[in-house]
Design an enzyme around this catalytic site. Structure first.
Site, short mmCIF file in Angstrom:
data_model
loop_
_atom_site.label_atom_id
_atom_site.label_comp_id
_atom_site.label_asym_id
_atom_site.label_seq_id
_atom_site.Cartn_x
_atom_site.Cartn_y
_atom_site.Cartn_z
CE LYS A 176 92.61 70.28 10.39
NZ LYS A 176 92.75 71.08 9.86
CD GLU B 98 92.39 73.64 6.84
OE1 GLU B 98 93.01 72.57 7.51
OE2 GLU B 98 91.89 74.56 7.93
CG ASP C 149 103.15 57.12 6.74
OD1 ASP C 149 102.23 57.64 6.97
OD2 ASP C 149 103.82 55.56 6.75
CG HIS D 101 90.06 80.53 8.34
ND1 HIS D 101 90.22 78.88 8.64
CD2 HIS D 101 91.57 80.58 8.91
CE1 HIS D 101 90.96 78.70 9.54
NE2 HIS D 101 91.64 79.95 9.73
P1 NDP Z 1 113.07 52.30 3.36
O1 NDP Z 1 112.54 51.02 3.51
O2 NDP Z 1 113.06 52.93 2.58
O3 NDP Z 1 115.09 52.27 4.71
C1 NDP Z 1 115.59 53.26 4.30
C2 NDP Z 1 115.97 53.26 3.11
O4 NDP Z 1 117.38 54.26 3.34
C3 NDP Z 1 117.27 52.42 3.26
O5 NDP Z 1 117.34 51.54 2.31
C4 NDP Z 1 118.83 52.56 3.46
O6 NDP Z 1 119.65 51.52 3.17
C5 NDP Z 1 118.77 54.03 3.23
N1 NDP Z 1 119.69 55.19 3.77
C6 NDP Z 1 120.59 55.65 3.56
N2 NDP Z 1 121.07 56.41 3.59
C7 NDP Z 1 120.62 55.94 5.18
C8 NDP Z 1 121.15 56.77 6.38
N3 NDP Z 1 121.71 57.87 6.43
N4 NDP Z 1 120.66 56.38 8.02
C9 NDP Z 1 119.65 55.31 7.82
N5 NDP Z 1 119.00 55.04 5.95
C10 NDP Z 1 119.92 55.37 5.01
O7 NDP Z 1 112.45 53.30 4.57
P2 NDP Z 1 111.81 53.13 6.56
O8 NDP Z 1 112.22 51.83 6.91
O9 NDP Z 1 112.77 54.55 6.60
O10 NDP Z 1 110.46 53.06 6.21
C11 NDP Z 1 109.61 53.86 5.97
C12 NDP Z 1 108.73 53.83 4.83
O11 NDP Z 1 107.78 52.81 6.05
C13 NDP Z 1 107.20 55.15 5.58
O12 NDP Z 1 106.95 54.77 3.23
C14 NDP Z 1 106.25 54.46 5.82
O13 NDP Z 1 105.02 54.69 5.16
C15 NDP Z 1 106.24 52.99 5.82
N6 NDP Z 1 105.81 52.20 7.19
C16 NDP Z 1 104.76 53.03 7.84
C17 NDP Z 1 104.66 51.58 8.57
C18 NDP Z 1 103.76 52.70 9.90
O14 NDP Z 1 103.90 54.04 10.10
N7 NDP Z 1 103.58 52.12 11.43
C19 NDP Z 1 104.40 50.47 8.29
C20 NDP Z 1 105.01 49.80 7.36
C21 NDP Z 1 105.70 50.71 6.06
P3 NDP Z 1 119.88 50.39 3.46
O15 NDP Z 1 119.53 49.87 3.29
O16 NDP Z 1 121.55 50.65 2.99
O17 NDP Z 1 120.15 50.62 5.11
#
Ligand code: NDP
Length: 420
Positions: free
Chosen positions: A259, A79, A275, A374
């Site tokens: 918005k 935008e 996200d 704009h």
């Molecule tokens: P991930 O599944 O990538 O999990 C976070 C990762 O970060 C884990 O592998 C974790 O490691 C690692 N990590 C490393 N350092 C840290 C730290 N200091 N603190 C926390 N985690 C750490 O992502 P999220 O669980 O955050 O999920 C986000 C994703 O989910 C986005 O892409 C989103 O689009 C999607 N999503 C959104 C939904 C919604 O909004 N309704 C529904 C479903 C998915 P370890 O495994 O060792 O802990």
């Protein structure tokens, strides 16, 4: 379209070829898809049925002084005028001493919803009595989170209807947005409860109403800094406060007010690999928490009307790690440019950007109007859409301004004359 069947099993090249074979794309269109595919191997890992990378422009916003630290802010948006407005709003706040922010803990709610509940009160007390056990099961499902200082913190039970009960777990997701982690922790708890409780589980999933991950930005602007041609700073400030009140009272106005805030917040969210749908749904759900849909920010005159104070609180379920943050190389570059080192800092920047964006929009709205600022940027987009080469744009835009025309047909006519 038999040749498109099992599209997901084809390689990237096979997919492009299948579209060609079906005469769905031309040779030139295939070349465009190939040229735009900046990293097919990564794209193929990120999403299903990958075709290409759809590029959005990224720019930098300046003048962000937040808690006495300066930040460069990368923003990704299609935008026109968002980044200019952002820098303009931030510059006014910079002259006023900067933004002051605070962030709460970074907890996400996860829901396990029971249906066909026979006795809601009984189920509620049964679940509450099991709090310790349920938190333990949740934490065992993702032990690394607890090892980092996060994990399931507490629970609450809400009776939504006589037959519908929601068990909500508050989970500290540390540096991650946490959706995937929370979902897997919830599923472990739901599996356990299916064995313990005869009431069926309808679903278990995170809630995007992230009201336990809040960030607030405040700025205090001496009114004289808000002056515009033909209107004093005092008048602008009074009208901004009135526009803020309007957004508290009228959902039609509040939707547009919000918005404008999200123009900035989303642009930073995308630049930081987050996200933005999750952030959008959190923001709009939070905007209705008091019953009516309201403006997320408020502007009030203070100190004998010499200062305009702006406040914005946003739920920010964002991540500094996880999701696509490590997969998309530009996200790492943007972390480096902004020099942020934690999710809390990211939240501070995002909420400040939202408030700066809102400031710039309201100041323009109550003074010269939104279109004037704009217009040149919008005209550039129209002239490009008319088929102009980048080098031709400035000349055609100037001619359109002289003619006081903004439509595509005029742009096309002027361009045709230019080419004669
Ligand atoms: P991930 O599944 O990538 O999990 C976070 C990762 O970060 C884990 O592998 C974790 O490691 C690692 N990590 C490393 N350092 C840290 C730290 N200091 N603190 C926390 N985690 C750490 O992502 P999220 O669980 O955050 O999920 C986000 C994703 O989910 C986005 O892409 C989103 O689009 C999607 N999503 C959104 C939904 C919604 O909004 N309704 C529904 C479903 C998915 P370890 O495994 O060792 O802990």
């Amino acid at each position: 379209m038999t040749n498109l069947s099992k599209f997901y099993q084809k390689t990237w090249m096979q997919r492009l070829q299948a579209l060609m074979d079906q005469q769905l794309i031309s040779v030139e269109q295939r070349q465009l898809l190939e040229k735009s595919a900046t990293d097919p191997a990564v794209g193929d890992q990120q999403i299903e049925n990958y075709l290409t990378h759809y590029g959005l422009p990224e720019g930098l916003a300046f003048h962000y002084l937040i808690d006495q630290r300066r930040y460069l802010v990368p923003m990704v948006t299609e935008e026109p005028s968002v980044i200019a407005a952002s820098s303009h709003g931030a510059a006014i706040v910079e002259k006023s001493g900067g933004f002051y922010t605070k962030v709460t803990d970074h907890l996400l709610w996860g829901q396990i919803v029971f249906e066909q509940v026979a006795n809601a009160e009984k189920l509620k007390s049964l679940l509450e009595q099991q709090q310790e056990k349920l938190l333990q099961i949740a934490n065992q499902a993702h032990p690394s989170l607890q090892q980092r200082g996060g994990g399931a913190r507490y629970l609450r039970v809400r009776i939504l209807a006589s037959d519908l009960v929601s068990l909500d777990l508050a989970i500290d997701t540390q540096q991650a947005m946490g959706a995937n982690m929370v979902n897997s922790m919830l599923e472990a708890v739901a599996d356990y409860l299916r064995e313990q409780v005869s009431t069926p589980v309808l679903l278990s999933v995170l809630s995007n109403l992230a009201d336990q991950a809040l960030a607030t930005a405040v700025c205090r602007i001496p009114v004289e800094l808000l002056a515009r041609p033909q209107i004093t700073g005092q008048q602008v400030a009074q009208k901004m406060a009135a526009a803020s009140r309007l957004a508290q009272l009228d959902p039609y106005r509040a939707a547009t007010h919000n918005k404008g805030i999200m123009n900035g917040v989303d642009a930073v969210a995308i630049a930081m690999g987050n996200d933005w749908r999750a952030i959008e749904s959190a923001a709009h759900a939070f905007a209705v928490k008091k019953g009516n849909y309201r403006g997320l920010s408020q502007w009030q005159l203070k100190s004998d009307e010499s200062v305009l104070e702006g406040t914005l609180t946003l739920p920010l379920p964002v991540g500094f790690v996880g999701g696509s943050t490590k997969i998309v190389p530009l996200v790492q570059l943007n972390h480096h440019l902004t020099a942020i080192k934690s999710v809390g800092e990211l939240e501070k920047v995002m909420v400040s950007v939202g408030l700066a964006q809102n400031l710039a929009a309201l100041q323009a709205l109550v003074s010269e109007g939104i279109q004037q600022g704009h217009m040149r940027l919008q005209l550039r987009a129209t002239v490009l859409a008319a088929g102009a080469q980048p080098a031709e744009v400035a000349t055609i835009v100037t001619k359109m301004q002289q003619l006081q025309r903004t439509d595509l047909a005029t742009a096309q006519n002027l361009l045709a004359k230019e080419h004669e």
